[in-house]
Each structure stands twice: as C-alpha cells, then as structure tokens.
Design a protein around this motif. Structure first.
Motif, PDB file in Angstrom:
ATOM      1  N   SER A  24      72.656   8.226  -0.381  1.00 31.00           N
ATOM      2  CA  SER A  24      71.252   8.696   0.213  1.00 31.00           C
ATOM      3  C   SER A  24      71.757  10.236   0.570  1.00 31.00           C
ATOM      4  O   SER A  24      71.547  10.468   1.757  1.00 31.00           O
ATOM      5  CB  SER A  24      70.660   8.058   1.484  1.00 31.00           C
ATOM      6  N   PRO A  25      71.464  10.920  -0.493  1.00 33.78           N
ATOM      7  CA  PRO A  25      71.588  12.581   0.027  1.00 33.78           C
ATOM      8  C   PRO A  25      70.264  12.951   0.819  1.00 33.78           C
ATOM      9  O   PRO A  25      69.083  12.495   0.280  1.00 33.78           O
ATOM     10  CB  PRO A  25      71.571  13.160  -1.322  1.00 33.78           C
ATOM     11  N   ARG A  26      70.195  13.842   1.642  1.00 31.75           N
ATOM     12  CA  ARG A  26      69.122  14.446   2.219  1.00 31.75           C
ATOM     13  C   ARG A  26      68.903  15.929   2.166  1.00 31.75           C
ATOM     14  O   ARG A  26      67.836  16.406   2.578  1.00 31.75           O
ATOM     15  CB  ARG A  26      69.234  14.287   3.928  1.00 31.75           C
ATOM     16  N   VAL A  27      69.721  16.480   1.210  1.00 33.41           N
ATOM     17  CA  VAL A  27      69.375  18.142   1.008  1.00 33.41           C
ATOM     18  C   VAL A  27      69.537  18.107  -0.555  1.00 33.41           C
ATOM     19  O   VAL A  27      70.512  17.772  -1.170  1.00 33.41           O
ATOM     20  CB  VAL A  27      70.428  18.483   1.640  1.00 33.41           C
ATOM     21  N   PRO A  28      68.732  18.854  -1.235  1.00 32.11           N
ATOM     22  CA  PRO A  28      67.454  19.449  -0.734  1.00 32.11           C
ATOM     23  C   PRO A  28      66.232  18.690  -0.342  1.00 32.11           C
ATOM     24  O   PRO A  28      65.399  19.070   0.555  1.00 32.11           O
ATOM     25  CB  PRO A  28      67.306  20.642  -1.891  1.00 32.11           C
ATOM     26  N   THR A  29      66.174  17.675  -0.933  1.00 33.92           N
ATOM     27  CA  THR A  29      65.366  16.313  -0.565  1.00 33.92           C
ATOM     28  C   THR A  29      66.046  15.171  -0.366  1.00 33.92           C
ATOM     29  O   THR A  29      66.928  14.890  -0.875  1.00 33.92           O
ATOM     30  CB  THR A  29      64.221  16.433  -1.707  1.00 33.92           C
ATOM     31  N   GLU A  30      65.250  14.518   0.254  1.00 34.77           N
ATOM     32  CA  GLU A  30      65.587  12.937   0.840  1.00 34.77           C
ATOM     33  C   GLU A  30      65.500  12.216  -0.481  1.00 34.77           C
ATOM     34  O   GLU A  30      64.374  11.816  -1.045  1.00 34.77           O
ATOM     35  CB  GLU A  30      65.016  12.464   2.034  1.00 34.77           C
ATOM     36  N   ARG A  31      66.650  11.350  -1.138  1.00 26.72           N
ATOM     37  CA  ARG A  31      66.486  10.701  -2.185  1.00 26.72           C
ATOM     38  C   ARG A  31      67.602   9.556  -1.793  1.00 26.72           C
ATOM     39  O   ARG A  31      68.347   9.561  -1.142  1.00 26.72           O
ATOM     40  CB  ARG A  31      67.015  11.521  -3.442  1.00 26.72           C
ATOM     41  N   ALA A  32      67.542   8.241  -2.909  1.00 31.13           N
ATOM     42  CA  ALA A  32      68.300   7.396  -2.627  1.00 31.13           C
ATOM     43  C   ALA A  32      68.854   6.690  -4.089  1.00 31.13           C
ATOM     44  O   ALA A  32      67.958   6.877  -5.012  1.00 31.13           O
ATOM     45  CB  ALA A  32      67.506   6.013  -2.013  1.00 31.13           C
ATOM     46  N   PHE A  33      70.232   6.614  -4.295  1.00 28.05           N
ATOM     47  CA  PHE A  33      70.569   6.031  -5.317  1.00 28.05           C
ATOM     48  C   PHE A  33      71.530   4.869  -5.182  1.00 28.05           C
ATOM     49  O   PHE A  33      72.133   4.581  -3.992  1.00 28.05           O
ATOM     50  CB  PHE A  33      71.560   7.214  -5.967  1.00 28.05           C
TER      51      PHE A  33
END
Length: 492
Positions: A172-181
């Motif tokens: 779950s990266p939060r930079v540059p936008t919050e996403r989930a993989f």
C-alpha cells in the motif's frame, strides 16, 4: 520361434529415447574462441598449400623452388587468416538464451499489471513498463529494496526463496497517491547458468478501485442508517412521552405532534432522495433522447420557490437569454437539477440576500459542442476551498447541524451530479469565502437542423404575435431577435 532379443540395461548416464533433443551448444569463452579460430585458419592454409603442391607435381614434377614457395604461402596464409588476440570472433548462430530472453521481454511488455523478476540475491533481472511506472527508481541489476521498501514484500521474498511455496501479501504505497496492491510472489525455476537456486517473480494486482468502491458502499450504508436512526429515535421518544406523562396535556400533545410530523417528513425526503438516486444510477448509461426547452423549466422553479424565498427575506431574479435553449434530456430530471440548485441557494444563501438564476447557451469551442448553462448564484457566506471537491459526495455537508435544521438530506448535489452525468454534462462550483457561491450546470445544447429552424421562424412570423412572443408586441420581438443580446430580468 525366435528367442526374445536381449535388451541392454541403460547406463546411468543415458537419457530416454524421447529425450534425444540435442542440448544447446555451449559457447566457449573469449580465449578458447580465439584458439579455435587460429587452428581453423592454419588448417585451411595447410590444405590450400597441399592442394597447390599436388597439382604442380602432377603437371610439372616436384622441385625445390616450388616447395619453398608452398612453405612461404603456408606461413603467410596462416598468419593472415588467424584472428588477433582481443579482436572480434565471428559466430555462426545466436545463443538460445538470448532468444529466450527476448521472448520474455516481449511477454512482460504486454502484461498491463506490474511484473518484476528478481534473482536469489533480490537483484532485479527484468521488469515491464507498468512496474517501472509504479516504481520509477527500479533499475536492472540493482537490489529491489532500492525501489520497493515494504517490509512485508521483502519478507515474503525471503520466505518464498526459503520454502519454494508461493504466497500473497499487500503493498500500500501512499506517495504520490494512496493505492493498494495485492502482491503474488512465486518461485520460478530455470535460473541462469552458474547460479544456484530459483528466480522469483512478483505480480502486483491493483486493488485501489475495488477498495474505494467497498469503502463507498460501507460509508453509504453507515450514513443512511445514521440519517434514519435520528428521526426514528425522536419519533419513538415523543410517542413514549405522549403515552406516559403527556397523556392528558393537550398543549404538549400538539407541540409534540408537530415535531413528529417534521421528523416523519425528513425521513420521507431522505427515502425519496435515495430512491431517486438509485433510479438515476440505473439509467446513467442510457442517454436521453427527448428534446427539452430549458426556459419554461427555469421559470417554473423560480415561480414555485418564490414564496419560500420571500419568507426568508430573499429574492430570486431570473436572467434568461432570448430564444429557446434546447437540450436532449429528461424533462423531470432537468427540473430536479434546477430545483436542487435553486433550493440550496435559498436555504444556505443567507436571509435577506438575492439568488440570481441565469440561463444562456455558450458557443462551441475547439473540443466542445455548444452548451446550455444554468447558473445559480447566492450571496451567502461562501464555501471554503477544501470542501469544494467533496460537495457532490453522498451525505457530505459543510455544516451538518445547519443542513439538518434546513431540512437537507445531504443527497441534493449527488443527485445533480448523477443526472448531469447521464446527460453528458458537468457541474462547475465556484466560491470564495464571504462572497457567495455559483453553481453552473452545463448540458450539451441541441443544435436543430437548418430546415427545422426555418420552419420554426416562418411559423413564428405567421402566427399571432401574442402567442409567438408572449405579452410583447411583434416589433419588440423582432428588435430583440435582431439585437441578439437583450435579456429578460425579473424579480420573483
């Protein structure tokens, strides 16, 4: 009868008959390749000299001069044809590993999801374009941890290398936008020669949209339950009071019944808005096909909400450009858009203010067709910039307490947005704190055919001036059409 043929037991190093495909050639290193090329050059030169001497001896016999010339030719040919140390060595065929590597690159390039291939030391071997777009610092022959610093993923790689069993984890990266993989990690046999252990492949599946939809669903159910629970609790409390202490109190009964009626109407409005929103969403993919003139709809809403505005000390003004403003739309839904925008301006525009409603057709631009613009401006306190992007969310309120006191359900602008989406339009909100707010509903205009416009003009000229132009005279109507800029402005 012939005796059975004795079969010889296979040697330990023999392979079965169906596995007789020739092994891929093992290419020698640089020094071995030069030695092989030199030996081949000398053999070629020797063969040429021997052939020359045999032919000369056959025709003219053998003499000492011919032998010396042959030896000199052998030396010159061997030295000239042999490759120099460090020079290029020609090869007859490409390595099979390179062919397989090219096929792997082509396969990875056509996978839309991020895929990363690493070796046992967690060095990046290959990645596709989606992976490089997600992790810009991903580089071949560099450690994966330089680009992906997630402990769960890195621990999962170690587990797969140790056990050989595939596993799944979340990233779950939060930079540059919050996403989930969802990261699927698996071992892949067939590493490069000279390296022990399997390679590891990472397949990342994007779950961002699915999680956002699930979050919206959960929030919607929670908000709807909360909105219904409050008036229901109020009704139950007043009913218990009327059945108990206020059983014989006529004055209290009348007051409580009035409050109960308000709460019941609030629930009715909420349920009606929820049903309307559900019906609009079901038909959002079906564009309307009915030609609708927006002018009478705007006037109808202005007349209907005029008394409510006067009770609050406000006034509604209508500024409509001349001529019909037609769109392809659903009459009831467009009426609902205008009603919600004007009603919001009356409720939250402040007492004693003015609500300006304007109607105009915007000309075509380079990449956009002509549009009918319905603009509603109030003189209220305005809206802070951080609230503007979320105003069309369901149950979102800038001031929840004030909205409930005004009888709002929190679904008005959400309904407007979905209706405009179905009409291929858009909603533009402009506001500055302390200077009011402007809501613009833009719907693609209906451009009539040339023959239809001529017929409409002829019928208007031939008809009764009062019917064609309302209370105006024919001369005034013609003058207004020639100017093309006159507008009608009236307080409601």
């Amino acid at each position: 009868m012939m005796p059975p043929r004795a079969t010889q037991a296979p040697e330990p190093g023999d392979r079965p008959a169906d596995d007789l495909a020739p092994p891929p050639p093992v290419l020698p290193g640089p020094s071995g390749a030069v030695a092989i090329a030199r030996r081949a050059a000398w053999r070629g030169a020797l063969g040429a000299v021997l052939a020359f001497l045999a032919g000369h001896a056959w025709l003219h016999g053998v003499d000492l001069g011919t032998v010396l010339v042959g030896c000199l030719a052998l030396l010159v040919g061997g030295f000239v044809a042999a490759p120099r140390r460090g020079g290029p060595v020609p090869r007859s065929e490409a390595a099979p590993g390179r062919v397989r590597h090219g096929l792997a690159e082509a396969l990875l390039a056509n996978i839309p999801d991020p895929v990363i291939l690493i070796d046992r030391r967690s060095l990046v071997i290959e990645s596709n374009a989606a992976a490089r777009a997600l992790l810009p610092s991903l580089r071949p022959r560099h450690p994966l941890s330089f680009a992906l610093r997630d402990p769960d993923v890195l621990d999962g790689i170690e587990t797969v290398l140790r056990t050989g069993e595939p596993l799944k984890t979340l990233y779950s990266p939060r930079v540059p936008t919050e996403r989930a993989f969802e990261v699927q990690i698996g071992a892949m046999q067939g590493g490069e020669a000279g390296r022990s252990g399997p390679n590891v492949v990472l397949f990342l599946r994007d779950l961002t949209s699915a999680q956002r939809l699930e979050t919206m669903r959960v929030d919607f159910v929670a908000n709807a339950s909360h909105e219904l629970r409050t008036p229901l609790a109020s009704l139950l409390g007043f009913i218990e009071t009327l059945q108990g202490p206020a059983r014989d109190d006529a004055k209290a009964r009348e007051r409580f019944l009035g409050i109960m009626r308000v709460q019941a109407l609030r629930m009715t409005r909420l349920i009606d808005d929820l049903l309307s929103l559900s019906r609009i969403e079901l038909r959002v993919h079906v564009p309307p096909t009915q030609a609708v003139d927006v002018v009478p709809l705007v006037r109808q809403i202005a007349d209907a909400l005029g008394p409510i505005a006067r009770e609050r000390g406000a006034a509604i003004t209508l500024d409509a450009a001349p001529g019909p403003h037609r769109v392809l739309g659903d009459r009831d839904e467009i009426l609902r858009v205008i009603e919600n925008l004007v009603e919001n301006a009356v409720k939250y525009g402040g007492d004693g203010g003015r609500v300006a409603v304007s109607l105009n057709t915007l000309p075509a631009e380079e990449s956009r067709a002509p549009q009918v613009e319905i603009a509603v401006r109030d003189e209220g306190p305005g809206i802070a910039p951080e609230h503007l992007p979320r105003l069309t969310e369901r149950f979102y309120r800038v001031d929840a307490a004030s909205s409930r006191q005004q009888g709002g359900t929190g679904l008005g602008l959400a309904i407007v947005k979905h209706i405009l989406n179905r009409h291929r339009g858009r909603l533009v909100i402009e506001s500055t704190p302390g200077q009011g707010a402007t809501f613009r509903a833009l719907i693609p205009a209906l451009i009539p055919a040339l023959g239809d416009s001529k017929k409409a003009g002829d019928s208007k000229k031939a008809g009764d001036p009062k019917k064609a132009g309302g209370p105006k005279t024919e001369a005034a109507a013609q003058g207004q059409a020639i100017q093309g800029q006159a507008t009608s402005r009236r307080p409601i």
